[in-house]
Motif scaffolding. Sequence first.
Motif, mmCIF file in Angstrom:
data_model
loop_
_atom_site.group_PDB
_atom_site.id
_atom_site.type_symbol
_atom_site.label_atom_id
_atom_site.label_comp_id
_atom_site.label_asym_id
_atom_site.label_seq_id
_atom_site.Cartn_x
_atom_site.Cartn_y
_atom_site.Cartn_z
ATOM 1 N N SER A 45 -22.755 26.396 0.145
ATOM 2 C CA SER A 45 -21.649 27.023 -0.578
ATOM 3 C C SER A 45 -22.112 27.404 -1.975
ATOM 4 N N LEU A 46 -21.279 28.155 -2.683
ATOM 5 C CA LEU A 46 -21.554 28.553 -4.062
ATOM 6 C C LEU A 46 -20.599 27.843 -5.010
ATOM 7 N N THR A 47 -21.135 27.367 -6.127
ATOM 8 C CA THR A 47 -20.286 26.790 -7.162
ATOM 9 C C THR A 47 -19.724 27.908 -8.039
ATOM 10 N N ILE A 55 -22.930 21.737 0.906
ATOM 11 C CA ILE A 55 -21.629 21.116 1.148
ATOM 12 C C ILE A 55 -20.772 22.093 1.937
ATOM 13 N N ASP A 56 -19.863 21.565 2.721
ATOM 14 C CA ASP A 56 -18.891 22.382 3.452
ATOM 15 C C ASP A 56 -17.774 22.769 2.489
ATOM 16 N N ASN A 57 -17.628 24.059 2.221
ATOM 17 C CA ASN A 57 -16.637 24.479 1.210
ATOM 18 C C ASN A 57 -15.209 24.119 1.617
ATOM 19 N N LYS A 58 -14.905 24.167 2.924
ATOM 20 C CA LYS A 58 -13.547 23.850 3.373
ATOM 21 C C LYS A 58 -13.237 22.359 3.225
ATOM 22 N N LYS A 59 -14.248 21.520 3.413
ATOM 23 C CA LYS A 59 -14.038 20.077 3.338
ATOM 24 C C LYS A 59 -14.265 19.520 1.938
ATOM 25 N N SER A 60 -14.642 20.376 0.992
ATOM 26 C CA SER A 60 -15.015 19.880 -0.331
ATOM 27 C C SER A 60 -13.874 19.132 -1.015
ATOM 28 N N VAL A 61 -12.634 19.536 -0.761
ATOM 29 C CA VAL A 61 -11.484 18.843 -1.364
ATOM 30 C C VAL A 61 -11.444 17.390 -0.901
ATOM 31 N N MET A 62 -11.800 17.143 0.353
ATOM 32 C CA MET A 62 -11.804 15.776 0.891
ATOM 33 C C MET A 62 -13.056 15.008 0.488
ATOM 34 N N LEU A 63 -14.176 15.709 0.331
ATOM 35 C CA LEU A 63 -15.448 15.042 0.086
ATOM 36 C C LEU A 63 -15.682 14.696 -1.373
ATOM 37 N N LYS A 68 -11.281 18.693 -5.616
ATOM 38 C CA LYS A 68 -11.232 20.107 -5.958
ATOM 39 C C LYS A 68 -12.163 20.880 -5.042
ATOM 40 N N ARG A 69 -11.894 22.154 -4.877
ATOM 41 C CA ARG A 69 -12.765 22.991 -4.052
ATOM 42 C C ARG A 69 -14.054 23.271 -4.820
ATOM 43 N N ILE A 70 -15.148 23.299 -4.092
ATOM 44 C CA ILE A 70 -16.464 23.425 -4.710
ATOM 45 C C ILE A 70 -16.597 24.701 -5.539
ATOM 46 N N GLU A 71 -15.957 25.781 -5.112
ATOM 47 C CA GLU A 71 -16.103 27.051 -5.834
ATOM 48 C C GLU A 71 -15.362 27.076 -7.170
ATOM 49 N N THR A 72 -14.566 26.044 -7.448
ATOM 50 C CA THR A 72 -13.849 25.969 -8.730
ATOM 51 C C THR A 72 -14.593 25.125 -9.753
ATOM 52 N N LEU A 73 -15.744 24.555 -9.350
ATOM 53 C CA LEU A 73 -16.487 23.642 -10.218
ATOM 54 C C LEU A 73 -17.853 24.199 -10.585
ATOM 55 N N SER A 74 -18.281 23.958 -11.816
ATOM 56 C CA SER A 74 -19.628 24.303 -12.246
ATOM 57 C C SER A 74 -20.567 23.143 -11.962
ATOM 58 N N TYR A 75 -21.839 23.439 -11.788
ATOM 59 C CA TYR A 75 -22.753 22.389 -11.359
ATOM 60 C C TYR A 75 -23.025 21.342 -12.436
#
Length: 242
Positions: A45-47, A55-63, A68-75
């Motif tokens: 996925s992309l940050t 990481i699985d972008n759809k499961k990122s909220v659970m993981l 938060k969803r991975i695409e809303t976070l900076s590395y």
Amino acid sequence: MKYSWLKNYPICNKGLFDNNQIAENSIPAITKAVEDGYNLCLNISLTKDQQLVVIDNKKSVMLLNSHKRIETLSYDDTENLKLLNTENKVPLLNDVLKLTNGKVGIIFRIPSNNNYKKIITELSKQLAFYKGNTAIVATSYAMYYYIKKTKKDYPCGVILKKISSKFVYNAILFANTNKFKLIKPDFIICDINNLPNKYLDDFLYSNPYSYIISRTIIDKQSYKTALDFSDNFIFENYIPNK
């Protein structure tokens, strides 16, 4: 056979993890799978700051601890990128490639969102000098056509969505058999619960150099079915015999 590595050894989904002490897609999980000699299937996925991560972008909220969803976070947001209740941070793809170092094959699964072209472009850059076997599984036909048009040398497959009803699954396969014969994917990933399947057998008859890879092997029964009716399989939380 072409891309024979796709059937040489079982494929480990997201590394060897328990989501307790070792989180899925983490460096420890991937390290353990590599040490045991398993091929890998990894979600990428992309940050927010355009870093390619595993990481699985759809499961990122659970993981993620941050939910938060991975695409809303900076590395550089280290605390929010921790996986579950561990100290493991979502790994950069570049760090994972340094770890695997061509020791095992990797299938990259790319999300079917608006970022897939960016992800494929960045993935291609990082794989340009990578010495190892890699493949991409497309999660939509549009993605598959894009990969084949722009990255002709990449082995590329398609993944069939999980559907509980075998009747519905077979109806979809029947409708797509001719499309498979037209696009000739290098492999098809399908749910173990829908095997054996006469439509996939028909596809293999006309495309003998393609592979059927079953998912997700989680117990002895599904393992036996995979051995009988697919060329290889993707397992998760179940250690098969090599």
